[in-house]
Write a protein that holds these residues in place. Structure first.
Motif, PDB file in Angstrom:
ATOM      1  N   ASP A 173      19.414  -3.889  -0.802  1.00 48.17           N
ATOM      2  CA  ASP A 173      20.066  -5.168  -0.519  1.00 48.17           C
ATOM      3  C   ASP A 173      19.763  -5.644   0.895  1.00 48.17           C
ATOM      4  OD1 ASP A 173      21.178  -5.412  -3.017  1.00 48.17           O
ATOM      5  OD2 ASP A 173      23.107  -4.512  -2.458  1.00 48.17           O
ATOM      6  N   HIS A 174      19.798  -4.720   1.833  1.00 44.44           N
ATOM      7  CA  HIS A 174      19.510  -5.081   3.223  1.00 44.44           C
ATOM      8  C   HIS A 174      18.077  -5.588   3.351  1.00 44.44           C
ATOM      9  CE1 HIS A 174      20.182  -4.476   7.690  1.00 44.44           C
ATOM     10  NE2 HIS A 174      18.884  -4.702   7.624  1.00 44.44           N
ATOM     11  N   GLU A 177      17.714  -9.066   1.791  1.00 45.52           N
ATOM     12  CA  GLU A 177      18.331 -10.088   2.655  1.00 45.52           C
ATOM     13  C   GLU A 177      17.429 -10.404   3.843  1.00 45.52           C
ATOM     14  OE1 GLU A 177      22.144 -10.313   5.659  1.00 45.52           O
ATOM     15  OE2 GLU A 177      22.387  -9.255   3.758  1.00 45.52           O
ATOM     16  N   LEU A 182      18.809 -14.695   1.900  1.00 43.67           N
ATOM     17  CA  LEU A 182      20.086 -14.621   1.179  1.00 43.67           C
ATOM     18  C   LEU A 182      20.056 -15.357  -0.154  1.00 43.67           C
ATOM     19  CD1 LEU A 182      22.545 -15.165   4.172  1.00 43.67           C
ATOM     20  CD2 LEU A 182      22.300 -13.075   2.816  1.00 43.67           C
TER      21      LEU A 182
END
Length: 226
Positions: A173-174, A177, A182
């Protein structure tokens, strides 16, 4: 401390300078002639080269030209001559400084420190290095030794991000992003696919780094221990 390459066909000079510079905390690589010096530069990250002018097979002027064409490091030429023509020849070849033998080792140390400071100010934060691997965010090129690799944009950005923070673990997820943004609507498999491609590209080219899977968390780039 910095890595210094000394190139001189005189074993006594190599030994003397290696002892002197090692005592100051520098890591010293030795080469007795130009071809050997270029091989070292293609394998190791050196921050400065000290090159003798009079050597067999390839003189110091020629070696300086070759170093200057491939590597952005300062060069100090050592010579037994002090004629202005020799100095002119050296500076035309691309040397940054010139030292006439015999010289005090302290003087060489002063000149090394001054050149390293000068080049450090020129260092571009967009350039990262691990071993012989260099990644340049301005040109979007990855260089391993004398080989240049162009990557698809997202692969490059992913590799650059991981190389900028070695040994840190990042979740999928990091990474999504940071690299994709996003508003990205894809899934975590996108990261896995790009990591797989990077591994396939670089596993046969270098062992400077590895991208490790941290089970249940994400990925981390580990640099090879020197």
């Amino acid at each position: 401390m910095a890595n210094i390459l000394i190139v001189d066909d005189d074993v006594n000079v190599l030994t003397f300078l290696t002892i002197h510079l090692s005592e100051q905390g520098y890591t010293v690589y030795q080469a007795k002639e130009g071809i050997e010096a270029l091989k070292i530069l293609n394998k190791e990250v050196c921050d400065l080269a000290v090159v003798d002018v009079m050597m067999p097979f390839m003189d110091g002027y020629t070696l300086t030209e070759k170093i200057r064409s491939q590597f952005n490091i300062p060069i100090i030429l050592l010579t037994a001559k002090s004629q202005i023509e020799d100095k002119e020849h050296g500076f035309r070849a691309g040397t940054d400084d010139y030292l006439v033998k015999p010289f005090e080792p302290k003087e060489l140390s002063f000149r090394i420190k001054a050149l390293l400071r000068r080049y450090d100010h020129k260092t571009d934060e967009s350039i990262l290095r691990i071993g012989s691997t260099m990644i340049n965010k301005q040109s979007y090129e990855v260089t391993i030794g004398n080989r240049t690799i162009l990557l698809p944009l997202k692969e490059f950005e992913l590799l650059y991000f991981l190389m900028s923070k070695p040994m840190q673990v990042f979740t999928r997820d990091h990474l999504i992003e940071h690299i994709w943004g996003l508003d990205y609507e894809g899934d975590e498999r996108t990261v896995d696919v790009h990591i797989k491609r990077l591994r396939e590209r670089f596993s046969k080219l270098t062992d400077d780094f590895q991208i490790k899977t941290v089970r249940g968390v994400g990925y981390s780039l580990e640099a090879k221990r020197q």
